[in-house]
Design a protein around this motif. Sequence first.
Motif, short mmCIF file in Angstrom:
data_model
loop_
_atom_site.label_atom_id
_atom_site.label_comp_id
_atom_site.label_asym_id
_atom_site.label_seq_id
_atom_site.Cartn_x
_atom_site.Cartn_y
_atom_site.Cartn_z
N VAL A 1 -10.66 -0.23 -3.21
CA VAL A 1 -10.41 -0.30 -1.78
C VAL A 1 -10.96 -1.61 -1.22
CG1 VAL A 1 -10.97 0.77 0.44
CG2 VAL A 1 -10.43 2.21 -1.53
N ASN B 1 -9.03 -4.95 0.37
CA ASN B 1 -9.35 -5.43 1.71
C ASN B 1 -9.89 -6.86 1.70
OD1 ASN B 1 -8.98 -3.33 4.05
ND2 ASN B 1 -9.51 -2.16 2.23
N TYR C 1 -6.88 -8.82 1.77
CA TYR C 1 -6.45 -8.88 3.18
C TYR C 1 -7.16 -10.04 3.90
CZ TYR C 1 -5.86 -7.02 8.04
OH TYR C 1 -5.58 -6.84 9.37
N GLU D 1 -4.04 1.84 1.08
CA GLU D 1 -4.48 1.56 2.44
C GLU D 1 -4.30 0.08 2.76
OE1 GLU D 1 -8.66 2.33 4.56
OE2 GLU D 1 -8.73 0.63 3.19
N TYR E 1 -1.79 -2.10 5.36
CA TYR E 1 -2.32 -3.03 6.38
C TYR E 1 -1.76 -4.44 6.18
CZ TYR E 1 -5.68 0.11 8.62
OH TYR E 1 -6.27 1.12 9.35
N LEU F 1 -4.27 -14.39 15.30
CA LEU F 1 -4.79 -13.02 15.16
C LEU F 1 -4.15 -12.36 13.94
CD1 LEU F 1 -6.07 -10.31 16.15
CD2 LEU F 1 -4.07 -10.04 17.62
N VAL F 2 -5.00 -11.82 13.08
CA VAL F 2 -4.50 -11.04 11.94
C VAL F 2 -4.78 -9.58 12.25
CG1 VAL F 2 -4.83 -10.52 9.50
CG2 VAL F 2 -4.87 -12.90 10.27
N SER F 3 -3.71 -8.82 12.44
CA SER F 3 -3.89 -7.45 12.92
C SER F 3 -2.66 -6.62 12.59
CB SER F 3 -4.10 -7.48 14.44
OG SER F 3 -3.92 -6.19 14.98
N SER F 4 -2.85 -5.32 12.47
CA SER F 4 -1.69 -4.45 12.26
C SER F 4 -1.64 -3.36 13.33
CB SER F 4 -1.77 -3.79 10.87
OG SER F 4 -2.91 -2.96 10.79
N ILE F 5 -2.42 -3.56 14.41
CA ILE F 5 -2.42 -2.53 15.47
C ILE F 5 -1.52 -2.98 16.60
CG2 ILE F 5 -4.53 -3.48 16.54
CD1 ILE F 5 -5.29 -0.60 17.29
N VAL G 1 -12.60 -0.38 13.13
CA VAL G 1 -11.88 0.70 13.80
C VAL G 1 -12.92 1.51 14.54
CG1 VAL G 1 -10.58 2.83 13.46
CG2 VAL G 1 -9.94 0.74 12.22
N GLN H 1 -8.36 -7.97 12.56
CA GLN H 1 -8.56 -6.55 12.81
C GLN H 1 -8.56 -5.88 11.44
OE1 GLN H 1 -7.17 -3.31 12.67
NE2 GLN H 1 -9.18 -2.96 13.55
N ALA H 2 -9.64 -5.20 11.08
CA ALA H 2 -9.78 -4.65 9.73
C ALA H 2 -9.54 -3.14 9.71
CB ALA H 2 -11.18 -4.94 9.20
N ALA H 3 -9.26 -2.63 8.51
CA ALA H 3 -9.13 -1.18 8.33
C ALA H 3 -10.51 -0.52 8.50
CB ALA H 3 -8.56 -0.87 6.96
N HIS H 4 -10.49 0.79 8.72
CA HIS H 4 -11.71 1.53 9.02
C HIS H 4 -12.76 1.39 7.90
CE1 HIS H 4 -14.06 4.12 11.37
NE2 HIS H 4 -13.65 5.29 10.95
N ARG I 1 -13.83 -1.30 6.47
CA ARG I 1 -13.64 -2.39 5.50
C ARG I 1 -14.04 -3.78 6.02
NH1 ARG I 1 -13.62 2.02 3.06
NH2 ARG I 1 -11.70 3.23 3.18
#
Lengths: 353, 473
Positions: free
Chosen positions: A57, A61, A64, A87, A91, A206-210, B59, B75-78, B80
């Motif tokens: 994991v 990341n 990422y 995950e 993302y 901005l690096v984001s997936s939201i 998050v 913006q990172a995953a929860h 991470r």
Amino acid sequence: MARQFMKGNDAIVVGALAAGCRAYYGYPITPASEIAHAAALHFPALGGVFIQAESEVAAMNMVYGSAGMGVRTMTASSSPGFSLKQEGLSYCAGAELPCVVVNIVRGGPGLGNIAPEQADYFQITKGGGHGNYRLITLAPNGAQEMCDLTMLAFDLADKYRNPACIMADGITGQMMEVVEIPTAKAARWDHSSWAVTGTPDTAGNLVSSITLEPEKLEEHNLKLDAKYKRIEADEVLFEKYKVDDADLVVVAYGVVSRIVYSAVDQARAEGLKVGLLRPITVWPFPTQAIIDLCGTAKAFLAVELSTGQMVEDVRLAVEGRRPVHFYGRCGGMVPGGDELLAEFRRVMSGGAR
Amino acid sequence: MKTYEKSAGFFPSFERKSGPAKDATHYCPGCGHGNVHKMIAEALEDMGLIGRSVFVSPVGCSVFGYYYFNCGNFQAAHGRAPAVATAVKRTNPDSIVISYQGDGDLAAIGTAETIHAANRGENICVFFVNNAIYGMTGGQMAPTTMLGQRSTTTPQGRIETLHGNPIRMAEMLATLPAPTYIERVAIGDSKHIMKARKAIRKALKIQAEGKGYSFVEIVSACPTGWKMDPVHARDWLIEDMLKVFPLGVYKDESESRDEGSWNRRCDPYEPARVNEYLDRLKSTLGESAPVALEHDLHCKFAGFGGQGILTLGLLLSQIGMRAGQHVSWFPAYGPEMRGGTANCSVNVCRGRIGTPLVDKPNVLVVMNQPSLDAFAGEVVDGGTIIVDTTIVEGRPDAKRLRPVLIPATGIADEVGTAKIANVVVLGALVAATGCFPREFCEDTLRAAIKKRSLVDMNIDAFGRGYEFVKNAR
């Protein structure tokens, strides 16, 4: 001519270096660990980054993180570890980050074993994480392709700002073959328009997936979907072997295609008109190539190291125009040439198993 | 210090935020995030770091950190964020990287990432806002929720025997050798707040000076999650929370560490440098004119681990490669290789090789009895079977196969070491199959063997194996 006799797993790292990959993040797992071993040796020697992460994991990341900086980056694992990377893959796809992820598929489900399988096909081609996304997935069938398709994966990932995967297996990873050492790519990529590099010129990125607002997230999904449709239109790769006059078209990819080459030759020697269609990209799938063959082929046979996954895509392409048969082995069992030949004969004579 | 002007560390207007109020944050009244954000933004501005800063949002309620900070944002995953921050810093060591996290993110789902980034001593700042509750998701129990504290998932209050105790992250991480600076501060009264401001600046200075990992835990109020008004929330924080989470410096080696002691680098990609490097990976066997091969070889080599079975396969493969033929080598891999029975498949072919797995060999080498029992039946009719008679008691079917019986290990002993039996066998294989000329094989061996001191012994072993078969004919 610079050549070397090397393992498929090592050839992946050579391809990555030649593609300009600068950062490798990994976690040990059999039968993919040689990729990390080679990366640990070569990446720091070339002034790049290598980290053995605390988990699959975390490794994904970290990818990422480097991908978001516009740097070519990768990780590699095998099935149980690949499951844990879903995950981060979701993302990366959501944030539109280019990266390369290798899955040296092994026997499952659960811990399974370390023998070759192809039963991660659904996961890798249909999107193993959450949301609407796809992974560009290349399936090499030998050491040279492990190198070449890794280089291609980096190019496709950059071209479409999407993760690209190498789907191989224990045999293709562990076997050694002669590999032509590639020439490093002339660097020609500029991601300053979206990447966050820690420099003033990209401080506004901005690096984001939201995306909180439903209408904007739908827009984003439709944009991704349009991208995936472009990939399906432009990036399909496959190989045809003696299919032009074939009554039976075998569809097989990766290591299985190697066994099918031999079996097709044996079948031809007996006068059986059998050919092979080998998907090199398993996503996007060579749907049109199969539709085209419906004109000449009397039947299709999907051969896989699974209980039947790719065969569904063959059926979707054929749409009932021709019978689609399936032959699979799993758990690490690999069919021999004679076994496949017997299956060809059975299918072609309309016999029951 | 300009008290009443918004820091240049913030965007002049929060355009990434939806809705009409582009000059206010999304945080509730009395929430600590606003204070902490302000301290960070002002510090980045005052220290001249904003241009090269990268802010990693977690998050949780601070998921929208990128609305506010006028720098590069991830913006990172929860959980991470420390993994993302690690990669960002390693990819550009000149960047200033902030991993900003809440308690669920950092101390529950991201425990591994938190501990390992600290343990590697990554040169990043981790700002940990501890408000003893999950805010964003609706007031559930956090790893730092206090005993007796009610939450939506501990409606009766947190009970030690059911839910464990609140975790003290600063104390835990301080047990690690790598971190440079670990302190717990609070957004309580003005004295607390001044200390928090100082700690944040100190952490950023440590990173800018290349001294390694900093962790600042900030005990902070969540009036909404705690179901209190802001004033009561502040009082409860000071009266109750600080008993469980004592303030203070838990580790500080910022004075004893040298500037730039964290000195990772990631060089930009230079194709010329990579080409020069890759050139060193190429085969050192030397070029040769193609050498003809009369029959394709589909070989299986089998014996005990430690007999050099895999090396035997590799040596034949290298001879085949240098001859310009198609070659594949495949080992039986995995746990059975660690000391048990070893085997590998080798194809040397004039055309494209289909399957790399040799299930019907035309050449089989067996160097132990179990291998003879397991594989002799798979050899094609008329195939060659080479048996090390020093070790193998059984004999193959001489009617169906072409047996080559050679005391390879015995001969190797005479050469100097039993370990070289595999090369004796290679000589026998070349003689028995006539695949390639002896001299060509010996030249290849000379190039393939890395240790110069062992070359002569190997050539001797190869020659004896070769002669043994030739003389037996």
